[in-house]
Design a protein around this motif. Structure first.
Motif, PDB file in Angstrom:
ATOM      1  N   ASP A 284     -50.200 -26.352  60.728  1.00 42.81           N
ATOM      2  CA  ASP A 284     -50.449 -27.291  59.635  1.00 42.81           C
ATOM      3  C   ASP A 284     -49.231 -27.277  58.724  1.00 42.81           C
ATOM      4  OD1 ASP A 284     -53.268 -28.381  58.042  1.00 42.81           O
ATOM      5  OD2 ASP A 284     -51.445 -28.123  56.867  1.00 42.81           O
ATOM      6  N   SER A 285     -48.925 -28.437  58.156  1.00 41.04           N
ATOM      7  CA  SER A 285     -47.759 -28.502  57.281  1.00 41.04           C
ATOM      8  C   SER A 285     -47.965 -27.640  56.041  1.00 41.04           C
ATOM      9  CB  SER A 285     -47.508 -29.947  56.873  1.00 41.04           C
ATOM     10  OG  SER A 285     -48.675 -30.458  56.248  1.00 41.04           O
ATOM     11  N   ASN A 286     -49.208 -27.434  55.692  1.00 49.28           N
ATOM     12  CA  ASN A 286     -49.544 -26.643  54.516  1.00 49.28           C
ATOM     13  C   ASN A 286     -49.996 -25.241  54.967  1.00 49.28           C
ATOM     14  OD1 ASN A 286     -50.796 -25.446  52.309  1.00 49.28           O
ATOM     15  ND2 ASN A 286     -51.469 -27.411  51.479  1.00 49.28           N
ATOM     16  N   ARG A 287     -49.066 -24.283  54.913  1.00 50.36           N
ATOM     17  CA  ARG A 287     -49.350 -22.938  55.414  1.00 50.36           C
ATOM     18  C   ARG A 287     -50.469 -22.235  54.636  1.00 50.36           C
ATOM     19  NH1 ARG A 287     -45.783 -19.418  57.883  1.00 50.36           N
ATOM     20  NH2 ARG A 287     -46.058 -17.947  56.191  1.00 50.36           N
ATOM     21  N   GLN A 288     -50.469 -22.445  53.325  1.00 51.42           N
ATOM     22  CA  GLN A 288     -51.494 -21.817  52.495  1.00 51.42           C
ATOM     23  C   GLN A 288     -52.886 -22.269  52.918  1.00 51.42           C
ATOM     24  OE1 GLN A 288     -51.447 -19.527  50.111  1.00 51.42           O
ATOM     25  NE2 GLN A 288     -49.241 -19.212  50.248  1.00 51.42           N
ATOM     26  N   ARG A 289     -52.988 -23.571  53.153  1.00 50.53           N
ATOM     27  CA  ARG A 289     -54.277 -24.128  53.552  1.00 50.53           C
ATOM     28  C   ARG A 289     -54.691 -23.567  54.912  1.00 50.53           C
ATOM     29  NH1 ARG A 289     -54.614 -30.368  53.295  1.00 50.53           N
ATOM     30  NH2 ARG A 289     -52.990 -30.362  54.854  1.00 50.53           N
ATOM     31  N   PHE A 410     -55.542 -28.437  48.468  1.00 47.19           N
ATOM     32  CA  PHE A 410     -56.194 -28.154  49.746  1.00 47.19           C
ATOM     33  C   PHE A 410     -56.645 -29.443  50.417  1.00 47.19           C
ATOM     34  CE2 PHE A 410     -59.633 -27.403  52.647  1.00 47.19           C
ATOM     35  CZ  PHE A 410     -59.295 -26.223  53.288  1.00 47.19           C
ATOM     36  N   LEU A 411     -57.234 -30.315  49.630  1.00 51.63           N
ATOM     37  CA  LEU A 411     -57.776 -31.553  50.185  1.00 51.63           C
ATOM     38  C   LEU A 411     -56.695 -32.587  50.461  1.00 51.63           C
ATOM     39  CD1 LEU A 411     -60.813 -31.782  47.745  1.00 51.63           C
ATOM     40  CD2 LEU A 411     -60.953 -31.286  50.198  1.00 51.63           C
ATOM     41  N   GLY A 412     -55.504 -32.332  49.959  1.00 52.26           N
ATOM     42  CA  GLY A 412     -54.421 -33.300  50.145  1.00 52.26           C
ATOM     43  C   GLY A 412     -54.672 -34.569  49.353  1.00 52.26           C
ATOM     44  N   VAL A 413     -55.207 -34.414  48.139  1.00 52.09           N
ATOM     45  CA  VAL A 413     -55.546 -35.592  47.343  1.00 52.09           C
ATOM     46  C   VAL A 413     -54.293 -36.303  46.855  1.00 52.09           C
ATOM     47  CG1 VAL A 413     -56.644 -36.404  45.216  1.00 52.09           C
ATOM     48  CG2 VAL A 413     -57.742 -34.630  46.587  1.00 52.09           C
ATOM     49  N   GLU A 414     -54.174 -37.537  47.240  1.00 53.71           N
ATOM     50  CA  GLU A 414     -53.066 -38.400  46.858  1.00 53.71           C
ATOM     51  C   GLU A 414     -51.738 -37.672  46.948  1.00 53.71           C
ATOM     52  OE1 GLU A 414     -54.022 -40.875  43.584  1.00 53.71           O
ATOM     53  OE2 GLU A 414     -56.113 -41.008  44.199  1.00 53.71           O
ATOM     54  N   ASN A 415     -51.612 -36.990  48.054  1.00 49.68           N
ATOM     55  CA  ASN A 415     -50.387 -36.239  48.282  1.00 49.68           C
ATOM     56  C   ASN A 415     -49.830 -36.598  49.649  1.00 49.68           C
ATOM     57  OD1 ASN A 415     -48.368 -34.315  48.539  1.00 49.68           O
ATOM     58  ND2 ASN A 415     -49.818 -32.798  49.315  1.00 49.68           N
ATOM     59  N   ASP A 461     -64.854 -48.323  39.675  1.00 48.47           N
ATOM     60  CA  ASP A 461     -64.017 -49.234  38.885  1.00 48.47           C
ATOM     61  C   ASP A 461     -63.051 -50.069  39.728  1.00 48.47           C
ATOM     62  OD1 ASP A 461     -62.075 -47.514  39.711  1.00 48.47           O
ATOM     63  OD2 ASP A 461     -61.513 -46.799  37.703  1.00 48.47           O
ATOM     64  N   GLY A 462     -63.182 -49.987  41.058  1.00 51.68           N
ATOM     65  CA  GLY A 462     -62.333 -50.820  41.904  1.00 51.68           C
ATOM     66  C   GLY A 462     -61.080 -50.112  42.401  1.00 51.68           C
ATOM     67  N   THR A 463     -60.729 -48.999  41.809  1.00 50.44           N
ATOM     68  CA  THR A 463     -59.587 -48.242  42.321  1.00 50.44           C
ATOM     69  C   THR A 463     -60.081 -47.296  43.417  1.00 50.44           C
ATOM     70  OG1 THR A 463     -59.874 -46.459  40.729  1.00 50.44           O
ATOM     71  CG2 THR A 463     -58.455 -48.314  40.080  1.00 50.44           C
ATOM     72  N   SER A 464     -59.133 -46.691  44.115  1.00 49.90           N
ATOM     73  CA  SER A 464     -59.507 -45.802  45.204  1.00 49.90           C
ATOM     74  C   SER A 464     -58.752 -44.483  45.097  1.00 49.90           C
ATOM     75  CB  SER A 464     -59.161 -46.430  46.558  1.00 49.90           C
ATOM     76  OG  SER A 464     -59.829 -47.665  46.695  1.00 49.90           O
ATOM     77  N   SER A 465     -59.436 -43.434  45.466  1.00 56.18           N
ATOM     78  CA  SER A 465     -58.719 -42.167  45.623  1.00 56.18           C
ATOM     79  C   SER A 465     -58.606 -41.931  47.116  1.00 56.18           C
ATOM     80  CB  SER A 465     -59.481 -41.022  44.958  1.00 56.18           C
ATOM     81  OG  SER A 465     -60.619 -40.697  45.722  1.00 56.18           O
ATOM     82  N   TRP A 466     -57.664 -41.125  47.496  1.00 55.74           N
ATOM     83  CA  TRP A 466     -57.499 -40.877  48.934  1.00 55.74           C
ATOM     84  C   TRP A 466     -56.978 -39.472  49.138  1.00 55.74           C
ATOM     85  CZ3 TRP A 466     -52.252 -40.151  50.106  1.00 55.74           C
ATOM     86  CH2 TRP A 466     -51.348 -40.603  49.137  1.00 55.74           C
ATOM     87  N   ARG A 467     -57.180 -38.993  50.330  1.00 54.27           N
ATOM     88  CA  ARG A 467     -56.709 -37.637  50.637  1.00 54.27           C
ATOM     89  C   ARG A 467     -56.320 -37.555  52.109  1.00 54.27           C
ATOM     90  NH1 ARG A 467     -62.277 -37.324  49.453  1.00 54.27           N
ATOM     91  NH2 ARG A 467     -63.445 -37.272  51.400  1.00 54.27           N
ATOM     92  N   LYS A 468     -55.399 -36.688  52.343  1.00 55.13           N
ATOM     93  CA  LYS A 468     -54.918 -36.477  53.702  1.00 55.13           C
ATOM     94  C   LYS A 468     -55.014 -34.992  54.004  1.00 55.13           C
ATOM     95  CE  LYS A 468     -51.135 -37.496  56.817  1.00 55.13           C
ATOM     96  NZ  LYS A 468     -49.691 -37.639  56.990  1.00 55.13           N
ATOM     97  N   LEU A 469     -56.076 -34.643  54.716  1.00 56.37           N
ATOM     98  CA  LEU A 469     -56.333 -33.224  54.962  1.00 56.37           C
ATOM     99  C   LEU A 469     -55.820 -32.840  56.342  1.00 56.37           C
ATOM    100  CD1 LEU A 469     -59.591 -31.520  53.869  1.00 56.37           C
ATOM    101  CD2 LEU A 469     -58.310 -30.679  55.774  1.00 56.37           C
TER     102      LEU A 469
END
Length: 469
Positions: A284-289, A410-415, A461-469
């Motif tokens: 995984d690109s995120n070793r800590q995770r 951890f969740l990769g939120v908007e990252n 509210d019409g906006t979106s959050s996203w995550r890349k786990l």
RNA sequence: GGCCGGGUGGCAGAGAGGAUAUGCAGCGGCCUGCAAAGCCGUCUACGCCGGUUCGAAUCCGACCCCGGCCUCCA
């Protein structure tokens, strides 16, 4: 009441420290000539969780975990690589520390190295010779007279006459009895060695743990642990050496981790089917995770059970952990505040599970029950309850050493620092499409995001959050 | 051969004489433009054969499989 399964008796017993509230524990660490593998990881994580819990429970713990930095395999490997023993061992100790750090394994209180205890080792061997439990041979070796120790076999449940069958004397050994084992090895030319009453030599494997543990924790201490494969002969020999030398009981409770299996077969160096921790972390690109997912994988099964490692066991752990982090993240975003106190219902159940021989899977089931109620309370906007449940969750995960990373990370939120902004662009386009009520386009854009491994979550509210786990 | 473990629902994995494990997956519902996440509800179990018991996945016996130790291994 804390109960621990004791391999010396084969039973679960109430744990009572020898000295009041103080717990002294020794765990056999690694021989440093290669990278840590998953089996090491399981032992290190397992005892890390155990020590964390003992402290959480209020015990004052002294945790010793040794490093074997002199032994046949180290010498062989150093020769193969054409480097010195010190360079080799220092390098792999460095790698070990990096790996264990990513697994959230805390440093033991004392981490002795065999080569730092040569004097104590020699002293113990002299005592054993003086007491008639050991004898020097003509080749410079010193052997332990196994039959002399009447309790030999009490840990592993073997009797000497049965062992006789498989026992062997190597060509260059000069034992009185095939069952005798080496305490001190006379050195051959070009091997590292220390001066001793028996000439130049180096310690045998088993004696170092007896010398280090008794020097640091006293002749008689509470808990000694390690992998199942050390039960015989290593731990059996440690008992023989220590009790013969001190004339005191050595250890009260012996704990052993179950084996780690890969494709239903024991993972071991000799079978060459071992996976190193860094191989796993590199997935995984995120070793800590990845490190925390691996730690969670270990905790998801009981420390004494065999654990079959596979891709799906990691996937399983990842999804379970994700559920915990989603709740934490939601709480952090919600504006609810910590209540400064935890919920006794969960804490009680959690302790009951852990008090039952450190049953981490059962303890985790309590954690998930708590997650569910936390989610529920956040939906019903029950602020005080949410805060209290959040504190409870953090108390339990803290005691296990999990969920310690930043939830958004951890969740990769908007990252998506690595994709050049392509994801952000698609998300923005989709938000526009949704505002225009172009649902087909919005859905198509979401499909594209899913293809990139991105999960989108629309806000009211019409906006979106996203995550890349 | 001797000595240890173990066989639980689709998967992982606890438990242990009358119980809702838990996570993932499935199914139905709420929510949502549709989703996701979350919540509510719900279906799949205890290797085989006997025995003990009012009652057994849990105890006893036989059997079948799997893994390990007896040699360096965490």
């Amino acid at each position: 009441m804390l109960n621990i399964h004791n391999n010396l008796t084969g039973n679960k017993e109430e744990f009572k420290p020898i000295d009041g509230n103080r717990v002294r524990i020794y765990v056999c660490g690694m021989t440093v000539y290669d990278y840590c593998h998953l089996g090491h990881g399981r032992v290190m994580v397992g005892f890390d969780a155990i020590v964390r819990y003992l402290r959480y429970r209020g015990y004052e713990v002294t945790y010793v975990r040794n490093i074997t930095d002199i032994d046949d395999k180290i010498i062989t490997r150093a020769n193969e690589l054409g480097e010195s023993i010190e360079t080799l061992t220092d390098r792999f100790i460095g790698f070990m520390n990096e790996d264990l750090d990513v697994l959230s394994v805390l440093k033991p209180d004392i981490e002795p190295r065999a080569t730092e205890y040569i004097a104590q080792i020699i002293e113990m061997i002299e005592t054993l010779i003086g007491r008639g439990y050991a004898y020097p041979a003509e080749n410079g070796d010193v052997y332990y007279r196994t039959r002399q120790f009447k309790d030999y076999g009490k840990l592993s449940g073997t009797c000497l006459d049965e062992l006789q069958v498989g026992a062997r004397i190597e060509p260059d050994e000069m034992k009185d009895d095939p069952l005798d084992f080496v305490l001190w090895k006379g050195s051959k030319p070009h091997e590292p060695s220390w001066v001793s009453p028996w000439g130049q030599g180096r310690p045998g494997w088993h004696i170092e743990c007896s010398a280090m543990s008794t020097s640091l924790l006293g002749n008689h201490f509470d808990i000694h642990g390690g992998g199942m494969d050390l039960l015989f002969p290593h731990h059996e020999n440690e008992i023989a050496q220590s009790e013969a030398a001190t004339d005191e009981p050595f250890v009260n409770v012996w704990m052993h981790n179950g084996f780690l299996k890969i494709n239903t077969e024991k993972m071991s160096k000799s079978l060459k089917n071992f996976l190193t921790i860094r191989e796993i972390l590199a997935l995984d690109s995120n070793r800590q995770r990845m490190g925390e997912i691996l730690r969670f994988t270990f905790l998801l099964s009981h420390y004494r059970s065999p654990l079959n490692y596979s891709d799906s066991s990691m996937e399983n752990a990842k999804l379970a952990l994700k559920r915990i982090y989603l709740a934490i993240h939601k709480f952090e975003q919600s504006g609810f505040a910590s209540a400064g106190q935890s919920d006794a219902r969960y804490v009680e159940k959690f302790r009951q599970a852990m008090d039952d021989d450190f049953n981490t899977p059962e303890a985790l089931s309590v954690v998930f029950d708590c997650v569910r109620e936390l989610n529920r309370s956040m939906e019903t906007e029950s602020s005080a309850a949410a805060g209290r449940l959040f504190d409870t969750l953090m108390e339990m995960t803290g005691a296990l050493g999990i969920a310690s990373l930043d939830a958004a990370q951890f969740l990769g939120v908007e990252n998506a620092a690595d994709d050049g902004g392509a994801i952000r662009q698609l998300v923005v386009q989709r938000e526009q499409a949704r505002r225009d009520k172009k649902w087909a386009l919005a859905d198509d854009l979401r499909e594209q995001l899913v293809g990139l491994g991105v999960e989108v979550e629309d806000r009211p509210d019409g906006t979106s959050s996203w995550r890349k786990l």
